[in-house]
Motif scaffolding. Structure first.
Motif, PDB file in Angstrom:
ATOM      1  N   GLY A  85       0.778  -1.228   0.000  1.00  0.00           N
ATOM      2  CA  GLY A  85       0.000   0.000   0.000  1.00  0.00           C
ATOM      3  C   GLY A  85       0.808   1.277   0.000  1.00  0.00           C
ATOM      4  O   GLY A  85       0.326   2.305   0.471  1.00  0.00           O
ATOM      5  N   ARG A  86       2.019   1.254  -0.549  1.00  0.00           N
ATOM      6  CA  ARG A  86       2.876   2.443  -0.555  1.00  0.00           C
ATOM      7  C   ARG A  86       3.190   2.875  -1.981  1.00  0.00           C
ATOM      8  O   ARG A  86       3.370   2.061  -2.874  1.00  0.00           O
ATOM      9  CB  ARG A  86       4.183   2.154   0.180  1.00  0.00           C
ATOM     10  N   GLY A  87       3.312   4.186  -2.174  1.00  0.00           N
ATOM     11  CA  GLY A  87       3.675   4.724  -3.477  1.00  0.00           C
ATOM     12  C   GLY A  87       5.163   4.609  -3.737  1.00  0.00           C
ATOM     13  O   GLY A  87       5.956   4.244  -2.850  1.00  0.00           O
ATOM     14  N   HIS A  88       5.567   4.961  -4.936  1.00  0.00           N
ATOM     15  CA  HIS A  88       6.949   4.769  -5.392  1.00  0.00           C
ATOM     16  C   HIS A  88       7.950   5.561  -4.558  1.00  0.00           C
ATOM     17  O   HIS A  88       8.985   5.027  -4.149  1.00  0.00           O
ATOM     18  CB  HIS A  88       7.047   5.192  -6.852  1.00  0.00           C
ATOM     19  N   VAL A  89       7.658   6.824  -4.299  1.00  0.00           N
ATOM     20  CA  VAL A  89       8.555   7.650  -3.483  1.00  0.00           C
ATOM     21  C   VAL A  89       8.320   7.377  -1.997  1.00  0.00           C
ATOM     22  O   VAL A  89       9.265   7.284  -1.207  1.00  0.00           O
ATOM     23  CB  VAL A  89       8.353   9.144  -3.801  1.00  0.00           C
ATOM     24  N   GLU A  90       7.069   7.221  -1.612  1.00  0.00           N
ATOM     25  CA  GLU A  90       6.730   7.032  -0.199  1.00  0.00           C
ATOM     26  C   GLU A  90       7.479   5.856   0.416  1.00  0.00           C
ATOM     27  O   GLU A  90       7.888   5.907   1.590  1.00  0.00           O
ATOM     28  CB  GLU A  90       5.220   6.823  -0.045  1.00  0.00           C
ATOM     29  N   MET A  91       7.666   4.782  -0.355  1.00  0.00           N
ATOM     30  CA  MET A  91       8.354   3.600   0.183  1.00  0.00           C
ATOM     31  C   MET A  91       9.668   3.952   0.856  1.00  0.00           C
ATOM     32  O   MET A  91       9.999   3.457   1.935  1.00  0.00           O
ATOM     33  CB  MET A  91       8.635   2.595  -0.947  1.00  0.00           C
ATOM     34  N   ALA A  92      10.453   4.801   0.193  1.00  0.00           N
ATOM     35  CA  ALA A  92      11.784   5.129   0.700  1.00  0.00           C
ATOM     36  C   ALA A  92      11.744   5.988   1.956  1.00  0.00           C
ATOM     37  O   ALA A  92      12.775   6.175   2.605  1.00  0.00           O
ATOM     38  CB  ALA A  92      12.595   5.831  -0.388  1.00  0.00           C
ATOM     39  N   PHE A  93      10.563   6.506   2.314  1.00  0.00           N
ATOM     40  CA  PHE A  93      10.439   7.367   3.487  1.00  0.00           C
ATOM     41  C   PHE A  93       9.697   6.682   4.628  1.00  0.00           C
ATOM     42  O   PHE A  93       9.351   7.328   5.615  1.00  0.00           O
ATOM     43  CB  PHE A  93       9.762   8.678   3.093  1.00  0.00           C
ATOM     44  N   MET A  94       9.491   5.370   4.514  1.00  0.00           N
ATOM     45  CA  MET A  94       8.891   4.608   5.601  1.00  0.00           C
ATOM     46  C   MET A  94       9.953   4.330   6.669  1.00  0.00           C
ATOM     47  O   MET A  94      10.966   3.688   6.376  1.00  0.00           O
ATOM     48  CB  MET A  94       8.357   3.271   5.083  1.00  0.00           C
ATOM     49  N   PRO A  95       9.760   4.780   7.901  1.00  0.00           N
ATOM     50  CA  PRO A  95      10.745   4.494   8.951  1.00  0.00           C
ATOM     51  C   PRO A  95      11.002   3.004   9.130  1.00  0.00           C
ATOM     52  O   PRO A  95      12.153   2.581   9.325  1.00  0.00           O
ATOM     53  CB  PRO A  95      10.112   5.109  10.203  1.00  0.00           C
ATOM     54  N   SER A  96       9.954   2.171   9.030  1.00  0.00           N
ATOM     55  CA  SER A  96      10.145   0.730   9.222  1.00  0.00           C
ATOM     56  C   SER A  96      11.019   0.139   8.120  1.00  0.00           C
ATOM     57  O   SER A  96      11.886  -0.704   8.380  1.00  0.00           O
ATOM     58  CB  SER A  96       8.790   0.015   9.266  1.00  0.00           C
ATOM     59  N   LEU A  97      10.798   0.582   6.875  1.00  0.00           N
ATOM     60  CA  LEU A  97      11.634   0.096   5.774  1.00  0.00           C
ATOM     61  C   LEU A  97      13.080   0.543   5.977  1.00  0.00           C
ATOM     62  O   LEU A  97      14.021  -0.236   5.771  1.00  0.00           O
ATOM     63  CB  LEU A  97      11.073   0.603   4.441  1.00  0.00           C
ATOM     64  N   ARG A  98      13.258   1.800   6.366  1.00  0.00           N
ATOM     65  CA  ARG A  98      14.610   2.311   6.573  1.00  0.00           C
ATOM     66  C   ARG A  98      15.334   1.533   7.675  1.00  0.00           C
ATOM     67  O   ARG A  98      16.492   1.131   7.506  1.00  0.00           O
ATOM     68  CB  ARG A  98      14.558   3.794   6.915  1.00  0.00           C
ATOM     69  N   HIS A  99      14.652   1.281   8.774  1.00  0.00           N
ATOM     70  CA  HIS A  99      15.308   0.608   9.895  1.00  0.00           C
ATOM     71  C   HIS A  99      15.621  -0.850   9.568  1.00  0.00           C
ATOM     72  O   HIS A  99      16.704  -1.353   9.912  1.00  0.00           O
ATOM     73  CB  HIS A  99      14.427   0.703  11.139  1.00  0.00           C
ATOM     74  N   GLN A 100      14.697  -1.526   8.884  1.00  0.00           N
ATOM     75  CA  GLN A 100      14.974  -2.915   8.481  1.00  0.00           C
ATOM     76  C   GLN A 100      16.137  -2.977   7.502  1.00  0.00           C
ATOM     77  O   GLN A 100      16.937  -3.915   7.537  1.00  0.00           O
ATOM     78  CB  GLN A 100      13.728  -3.537   7.866  1.00  0.00           C
ATOM     79  N   THR A 101      16.223  -2.005   6.638  1.00  0.00           N
ATOM     80  CA  THR A 101      17.323  -1.984   5.670  1.00  0.00           C
ATOM     81  C   THR A 101      18.655  -1.708   6.359  1.00  0.00           C
ATOM     82  O   THR A 101      19.660  -2.376   6.089  1.00  0.00           O
ATOM     83  CB  THR A 101      17.054  -0.921   4.587  1.00  0.00           C
ATOM     84  N   LEU A 102      18.675  -0.750   7.260  1.00  0.00           N
ATOM     85  CA  LEU A 102      19.929  -0.425   7.955  1.00  0.00           C
ATOM     86  C   LEU A 102      20.365  -1.551   8.883  1.00  0.00           C
ATOM     87  O   LEU A 102      21.551  -1.681   9.185  1.00  0.00           O
ATOM     88  CB  LEU A 102      19.781   0.885   8.719  1.00  0.00           C
ATOM     89  N   ASP A 103      19.411  -2.399   9.309  1.00  0.00           N
ATOM     90  CA  ASP A 103      19.795  -3.568  10.105  1.00  0.00           C
ATOM     91  C   ASP A 103      20.678  -4.521   9.308  1.00  0.00           C
ATOM     92  O   ASP A 103      21.463  -5.278   9.892  1.00  0.00           O
ATOM     93  CB  ASP A 103      18.542  -4.324  10.573  1.00  0.00           C
ATOM     94  N   LEU A 104      20.569  -4.462   7.974  1.00  0.00           N
ATOM     95  CA  LEU A 104      21.382  -5.342   7.132  1.00  0.00           C
ATOM     96  C   LEU A 104      22.870  -4.984   7.197  1.00  0.00           C
ATOM     97  O   LEU A 104      23.715  -5.783   6.806  1.00  0.00           O
ATOM     98  CB  LEU A 104      20.897  -5.264   5.677  1.00  0.00           C
ATOM     99  N   LEU A 105      23.173  -3.784   7.689  1.00  0.00           N
ATOM    100  CA  LEU A 105      24.578  -3.405   7.841  1.00  0.00           C
ATOM    101  C   LEU A 105      25.286  -4.308   8.839  1.00  0.00           C
ATOM    102  O   LEU A 105      26.488  -4.532   8.742  1.00  0.00           O
ATOM    103  CB  LEU A 105      24.686  -1.954   8.324  1.00  0.00           C
ATOM    104  N   GLU A 106      24.530  -4.822   9.803  1.00  0.00           N
ATOM    105  CA  GLU A 106      25.129  -5.639  10.849  1.00  0.00           C
ATOM    106  C   GLU A 106      24.971  -7.121  10.588  1.00  0.00           C
ATOM    107  O   GLU A 106      25.527  -7.932  11.324  1.00  0.00           O
ATOM    108  CB  GLU A 106      24.484  -5.286  12.204  1.00  0.00           C
ATOM    109  N   SER A 107      24.210  -7.498   9.585  1.00  0.00           N
ATOM    110  CA  SER A 107      23.933  -8.922   9.359  1.00  0.00           C
ATOM    111  C   SER A 107      25.132  -9.597   8.704  1.00  0.00           C
ATOM    112  O   SER A 107      25.926  -8.958   8.019  1.00  0.00           O
ATOM    113  CB  SER A 107      22.703  -9.088   8.480  1.00  0.00           C
TER     114      SER A 107
END
Length: 283
Positions: free
Chosen positions: A261-283
């Motif tokens: 349910g997110r638009g093309h630009v909106e996706m990149a501004f979701m805090p949950s998406l950002r935090h899950q992605t940055l968690d990959l730095l430590e994986s």
């Protein structure tokens, strides 16, 4: 600036004789982009109805349209023109933390990533956010820009970086990977990237726009080259108003994650998406 001049001229011309017309015209000019986005959301829902990914409801698309209309105006009319250097590239002394390279999409610049850059700066992670220029060049033209960023971050941290890419930026990262050793990158995260092209690109006549057409020569070559899918995390949405049909933003065998349910630009501004992605730095 063109919009401001047009809106000012309309308002000044009509206000003395017809204030209602002056205000009405100002509102129409202010919301015209929302009309264009509305057509895109209608198109993605219709084109994606036979796609393998679950179709978004009308309510989801309506909510995404409202959110995208606000976020797109903020990004394209404020952040990118005036805030592109608000958070300069950050290359601290080696501290054991993995670095990040940010690659924006079509018609964007590094300011697209400002919330991400602010958070990484607070964490003291090294990062470089590139500008893909010229903006209408071939996607392959951006390979050297990414290569330079990878070299800078790797030299500073001593570790393979994570590439975080939005839209066309993910294709630029794949073009870079084609001529590089996959071990030089820890992970590639794509957000709304048209890995198999997008229906909307049929209306583009720029070099990179034509390359993003479904079935283009560039796309066919990318399919033949393949990718190490295990290296990719692909965020996609069933309401993406730019990259559709929906499944075009996924890769077989990759870590495909739905931002429903997110638009093309909106996706990149979701805090949950950002935090899950940055968690990959430590994986």
């Amino acid at each position: 600036m063109a919009w401001l001049l047009a809106a000012s001229a309309w308002f000044v011309n009509w206000w003395p004789q017809a204030p209602a017309v002056a205000v009405g015209g100002l509102l129409i000019l202010s919301t015209a982009h929302a009309g264009v986005l509305g057509v895109e959301f209608i198109a993605t829902r219709r084109v994606s109805r036979s796609d393998s990914v679950a179709r978004a409801s009308a309510f989801e698309c309506g909510r995404a349209w409202i959110a995208e209309s606000w976020i797109a105006a903020r990004v394209f009319c404020w952040q990118q023109p005036f805030r592109s250097r608000a958070f300069p590239d950050h290359l601290p002394q080696a501290n054991g933390r993995r670095g990040v390279i940010f690659v924006h999409g079509f018609l964007c610049n590094r300011a697209f990533w400002n919330p991400w850059l602010e958070e990484l700066r607070a964490r003291d992670h090294a990062f470089v956010a590139v500008n893909l220029e010229p903006i209408w060049a071939s996607i392959d033209h951006y390979v050297q820009t990414i290569e330079s960023a990878v070299q800078r971050v790797t030299a500073q941290t001593g570790r393979a970086p994570v590439l975080i890419c939005h839209s066309m930026g993910g294709l630029a990262a794949r073009a870079w990977l084609r001529s590089s050793d996959p071990s030089r990158v820890h992970r590639i995260v794509t957000i709304g990237t048209p890995h198999h092209g997008t229906w909307l690109a049929r209306f583009s006549h720029t070099a990179n726009g034509r390359q993003m057409r479904i079935g283009s020569n560039w796309m066919r070559q990318a399919e033949r080259d393949g990718v190490p899918a295990g290296l990719f995390t692909c965020w996609y949405s069933n309401c993406d108003n730019i990259t559709f049909p929906v499944s075009t933003a996924t890769l077989p065998g990759a870590d495909n994650r739905l931002a429903s349910g997110r638009g093309h630009v909106e996706m990149a501004f979701m805090p949950s998406l950002r935090h899950q992605t940055l968690d990959l730095l430590e994986s």
